[in-house]
Design an enzyme around this catalytic site. Sequence first.
Site, PDB file in Angstrom:
ATOM      1  CE1 TYR A  67       7.057   7.859  10.557  1.00 25.75           C
ATOM      2  CE2 TYR A  67       7.832  10.089  10.149  1.00 25.75           C
ATOM      3  CZ  TYR A  67       7.407   8.870   9.676  1.00 25.75           C
ATOM      4  OH  TYR A  67       7.330   8.649   8.324  1.00 25.75           O
ATOM      5  NE  ARG A  97      -2.182   0.571   3.846  1.00 25.58           N
ATOM      6  CZ  ARG A  97      -3.126   0.508   4.785  1.00 25.58           C
ATOM      7  NH1 ARG A  97      -3.185  -0.532   5.597  1.00 25.58           N
ATOM      8  NH2 ARG A  97      -4.010   1.480   4.912  1.00 25.58           N
ATOM      9  N   GLY A  98       0.304   2.356  -0.448  1.00 23.92           N
ATOM     10  CA  GLY A  98       0.993   3.640  -0.402  1.00 23.92           C
ATOM     11  C   GLY A  98       2.292   3.662  -1.173  1.00 23.92           C
ATOM     12  CG  ASP A 111       2.127  11.356  14.951  1.00 23.66           C
ATOM     13  OD1 ASP A 111       3.134  10.631  14.911  1.00 23.66           O
ATOM     14  OD2 ASP A 111       1.623  11.900  13.951  1.00 23.66           O
ATOM     15  N   GLY A 114       9.095  13.857   1.464  1.00 23.92           N
ATOM     16  CA  GLY A 114       8.323  14.866   2.172  1.00 23.92           C
ATOM     17  C   GLY A 114       6.906  14.358   2.323  1.00 23.92           C
ATOM     18  CD  GLN A 144       5.390  12.880  12.968  1.00 20.37           C
ATOM     19  OE1 GLN A 144       6.280  13.362  12.282  1.00 20.37           O
ATOM     20  NE2 GLN A 144       4.471  12.065  12.458  1.00 20.37           N
ATOM     21  CB  THR A 150       2.551   7.618  12.898  1.00 16.62           C
ATOM     22  OG1 THR A 150       1.206   7.294  12.492  1.00 16.62           O
ATOM     23  CG2 THR A 150       3.382   7.970  11.670  1.00 16.62           C
TER      24      THR A 150
END
Length: 240
Positions: free
Chosen positions: A147, A12-13, A88, A178, A144, A86
Site C-alpha cells: 500500500y 462510499r467513504g 496488509d 491521514g 503495508q 488494502t
Amino acid sequence: MSKTAIVTGGTRGIGEAISLVLKENGFTVAATYAGDDKKAAEFTEKTGIATYKWDVGDHDACIAGCAKVAEDLGPIGVLINNAGITRDGVMKKMSFDDWNEVIRVNLGGCFNMAKACFPAMCDQGWGRIVNIGSINGQGGQYGQVNYAAAKSGIHGFTKALAQEGAKKGVTVNALAPGYIDTEMVAAVPEQVLEKIVAKIPVGRLGQAHEIARGVKFLCSDDAAFVTGSTISMNGGQHMY
C-alpha cells in the site's frame, strides 16, 4: 470547461463525499465502483449520481468505461483517482498476489484512468486530475509495503504527469489524507485506533467531507496555478 467528473470508488467513504461535493458545485458526476451492485443502486437512488461498474486495475475496462461515461454525460473534464484496496501484512507473510493486487489497483488504476481521460482533456484545453494518495505513502507504515509503495508511486506519478499537462490547461495534483473516519478505519481494532489518534496533533480522525473540500478546491478555476502538488490533510500527524 467540461462539467463531467469521474470519481473512482465514488460510492462510499471519501469517494462518496467527493462525488457529493462535486455535484453540489455544478459537475455532472459519474461514480465508479467495483463490487456491490446493491449499494451502488442505493447510492444512485439517494444522490441522483450515476454509477458505473468496472475494475480500475483493468486497462481495457477503463478505456471502455470512460468512453461510455463521455457518451452518456459529455466530455470528461475532471478525474478523481480515489479507488483503492488494502492487503496488509508484514513482508514475511505477504504473498506476491497481495503485493501485485494492491499495485495493480491503487497505482495501475491511476495510469489506466489517466490514459483514458488525459489526452481528451489536453485537446479541449482544460482538465483537472486529483489523485488520492495517503499519509502512509509519505511516511510509510508497518505491514503495508504494498500500500505504501502504491501510494508513494501515486505522488511521483502526479508530479510527472503534471509536467505534461501544464501547458495544456490540465492540472494534476495529489491529496494525501491521514486517518479518516471511514469504514476502512473503523475496521481497525479499537486499541490500535486509540494509539493512532494519540499521534494526531489535532486529537481526532479526519472527516471525509474535509478531504472532499480539498478536492473541490483543486478542481476549481481558483486552483489553475496549482499543479504537481501534494496537499497533506492529516491533522499534523506527518508534516511533509
